[in-house]
Design a protein around this motif. Sequence first.
Motif, mmCIF file in Angstrom:
data_model
loop_
_atom_site.group_PDB
_atom_site.id
_atom_site.type_symbol
_atom_site.label_atom_id
_atom_site.label_comp_id
_atom_site.label_asym_id
_atom_site.label_seq_id
_atom_site.Cartn_x
_atom_site.Cartn_y
_atom_site.Cartn_z
ATOM 1 N N ALA A 1 0.824 -1.208 0.000
ATOM 2 C CA ALA A 1 0.000 0.000 0.000
ATOM 3 C C ALA A 1 0.857 1.256 0.000
ATOM 4 N N LEU A 2 2.041 1.179 0.624
ATOM 5 C CA LEU A 2 2.948 2.327 0.628
ATOM 6 C C LEU A 2 3.544 2.579 -0.758
ATOM 7 N N GLY A 3 3.804 1.506 -1.469
ATOM 8 C CA GLY A 3 4.273 1.664 -2.841
ATOM 9 C C GLY A 3 5.774 1.574 -3.029
ATOM 10 N N GLY A 4 6.554 2.102 -2.102
ATOM 11 C CA GLY A 4 7.997 2.062 -2.256
ATOM 12 C C GLY A 4 8.479 2.869 -3.443
ATOM 13 N N VAL A 5 9.537 2.383 -4.098
ATOM 14 C CA VAL A 5 10.125 3.080 -5.247
ATOM 15 C C VAL A 5 9.163 3.024 -6.428
ATOM 16 N N PRO A 6 8.828 4.182 -7.026
ATOM 17 C CA PRO A 6 7.963 4.171 -8.217
ATOM 18 C C PRO A 6 8.675 3.485 -9.389
ATOM 19 N N ASP A 7 7.920 2.785 -10.212
ATOM 20 C CA ASP A 7 8.480 2.116 -11.398
ATOM 21 C C ASP A 7 9.756 1.347 -11.054
ATOM 22 N N PRO A 8 9.660 0.336 -10.200
ATOM 23 C CA PRO A 8 10.865 -0.354 -9.715
ATOM 24 C C PRO A 8 11.710 -0.994 -10.810
ATOM 25 N N THR A 9 11.088 -1.429 -11.922
ATOM 26 C CA THR A 9 11.895 -2.042 -12.979
ATOM 27 C C THR A 9 12.800 -1.036 -13.677
ATOM 28 N N SER A 10 12.514 0.262 -13.490
ATOM 29 C CA SER A 10 13.356 1.302 -14.074
ATOM 30 C C SER A 10 14.445 1.773 -13.112
ATOM 31 N N SER A 11 14.432 1.237 -11.883
ATOM 32 C CA SER A 11 15.387 1.664 -10.868
ATOM 33 C C SER A 11 16.580 0.715 -10.802
ATOM 34 N N SER A 12 17.743 1.297 -10.592
ATOM 35 C CA SER A 12 18.944 0.470 -10.433
ATOM 36 C C SER A 12 18.907 -0.335 -9.133
ATOM 37 N N LEU A 13 18.014 0.029 -8.204
ATOM 38 C CA LEU A 13 17.933 -0.671 -6.913
ATOM 39 C C LEU A 13 17.452 -2.110 -7.059
ATOM 40 N N ILE A 14 16.781 -2.408 -8.177
ATOM 41 C CA ILE A 14 16.286 -3.770 -8.356
ATOM 42 C C ILE A 14 17.390 -4.717 -8.824
ATOM 43 N N GLU A 15 18.477 -4.150 -9.276
ATOM 44 C CA GLU A 15 19.594 -4.957 -9.789
ATOM 45 C C GLU A 15 20.326 -5.675 -8.662
ATOM 46 N N GLY A 16 20.878 -6.838 -8.993
ATOM 47 C CA GLY A 16 21.736 -7.529 -8.039
ATOM 48 C C GLY A 16 21.152 -8.835 -7.539
ATOM 49 N N SER A 17 21.747 -9.328 -6.471
ATOM 50 C CA SER A 17 21.374 -10.625 -5.908
ATOM 51 C C SER A 17 20.433 -10.442 -4.730
ATOM 52 N N TRP A 18 19.288 -11.157 -4.762
ATOM 53 C CA TRP A 18 18.263 -11.051 -3.734
ATOM 54 C C TRP A 18 18.060 -12.394 -3.044
ATOM 55 N N GLN A 19 18.050 -12.351 -1.745
ATOM 56 C CA GLN A 19 17.822 -13.562 -0.954
ATOM 57 C C GLN A 19 16.328 -13.795 -0.782
ATOM 58 N N LEU A 20 15.888 -14.998 -1.046
ATOM 59 C CA LEU A 20 14.488 -15.356 -0.817
ATOM 60 C C LEU A 20 14.299 -15.724 0.645
ATOM 61 N N ILE A 21 13.427 -14.989 1.338
ATOM 62 C CA ILE A 21 13.209 -15.277 2.761
ATOM 63 C C ILE A 21 11.800 -15.775 3.052
ATOM 64 N N PHE A 22 10.889 -15.600 2.092
ATOM 65 C CA PHE A 22 9.526 -16.106 2.298
ATOM 66 C C PHE A 22 8.813 -16.196 0.959
ATOM 67 N N THR A 23 7.975 -17.214 0.823
ATOM 68 C CA THR A 23 7.130 -17.325 -0.344
ATOM 69 C C THR A 23 5.883 -18.111 -0.004
ATOM 70 N N THR A 24 4.763 -17.722 -0.611
ATOM 71 C CA THR A 24 3.577 -18.552 -0.543
ATOM 72 C C THR A 24 3.740 -19.662 -1.560
ATOM 73 N N ARG A 25 3.041 -20.744 -1.345
ATOM 74 C CA ARG A 25 3.224 -21.897 -2.230
ATOM 75 C C ARG A 25 1.872 -22.440 -2.661
ATOM 76 N N PRO A 26 1.226 -21.814 -3.630
ATOM 77 C CA PRO A 26 -0.082 -22.287 -4.087
ATOM 78 C C PRO A 26 0.007 -23.659 -4.730
ATOM 79 N N GLY A 27 -1.148 -24.297 -4.910
ATOM 80 C CA GLY A 27 -1.176 -25.641 -5.481
ATOM 81 C C GLY A 27 -0.633 -25.714 -6.887
ATOM 82 N N THR A 28 -0.541 -24.581 -7.570
ATOM 83 C CA THR A 28 -0.034 -24.575 -8.946
ATOM 84 C C THR A 28 1.490 -24.536 -8.999
#
Length: 404
Positions: free
Chosen positions: A103-130
């Motif tokens: 709801a806060l939104g964070g960085v606008p247009d994140p795919t255009s930001s250099s902040l999305i670049e790099g290595s990200w650690q996965l710390i949580f995920t939902t796991r639907p039946g699909t």
Amino acid sequence: MAAATAAPAAGGLVHLRPPQPAAPRLRASRALPLRSRRPGNQRRPRRRGVGRLFARSAAVEEAAYAEPEAALLEALLGVQGRGRAVAPRQLQEVESAVQALEALGGVPDPTSSSLIEGSWQLIFTTRPGTASPIQRTFVGVDSFRIFQEVYLRTDDPRVINVVRFSESVGDLKVEAEATIEDGKRILFRFDRAAFTFKFLPFKVPYPVPFRLLGDEAKGWLDTTYLSHAGNIRISRGNKGTTFVLQKSADARQILLSTISAGTGVEEVIGDFISRQNVAEFDLDILVGEWQLLWRSKTEGESWSSVASAGLKDFQIIKEDGQLKNSVSSFPGVNLSARGNICKTKNINTFSVSMNEGAVQVGGVQFPLNTKGEFVMEILYIDNKIRISRINQHLLVHLRVANAT
């Protein structure tokens, strides 16, 4: 294996697990207030080793996370298998924290930001039946580390999902061509994968025919929140999966992950508490319900002594100093021990006196001799984690309730 079942996660991650940085320095959010007894609120000098109290993470003082981000990390503490095992109440807390950040939104247009670049650690995920079999196989395994690499500003834009089996064994990388569709969405198509083992001088191809999978190898990933500091990211995939990723791990997350993996726990505890700041506190910070996550091993202990010392399962501490330990060693069999806990004259040590106990088998209860005197030394405590020593055991507890 059918093409649909062989496909990697079309939800954006091949549900893999993150790396552990050598020197985690993220903040341990919102620790309970500690009552310092030192004049002028001066700190004690930092001391190394497992035998001293460090009552909150030194990283708490680093303003790395905004309060809503810290609330999400706090809610995630204790979640096993990146979401494989989570109580309904905790899952609700996580989902509420995720929605608050979105709801806060964070960085606008994140795919255009250099902040999305790099290595990200996965710390949580939902796991639907699909979710694909690869997702179900790797994401819930705590002994594997999983992360996602995002490189959009190159001649060959890519999203790379990584399963790191261990530093000594190697990893699996599943790569996808990436295309930015808009400010939030990344389109991807998996096209290659390989195992890299430390003991082999060459890569081992991953046996999935991506070219034959057609649409099963394609998907999209929306970034619904990217922090302005570039350290928290929330993404949702085309199969309805939600991912929470982090640029580097909270020291407490690393500790809990190590406990889940089951190896090297004492070494991680020693390193963890050596990084903390010393403070003194009263009984009130212990009040609540605690679940035992891990304890160092000692052979030959009796059932009653284990229950009396609180070396298994749950412990409840009340404001008036009443204490109850509960042990469920077998289905339908429960041991309980009751007593009192009070502060001693030594810094952050407590005297524990157990005076009665019982064993319940089905609906029948029998008295049990659990009398004993113990000294509990608190090595670290915040509003989620407690590390203590009792009867030469190291114990790690997770707070499951603040009030009793």
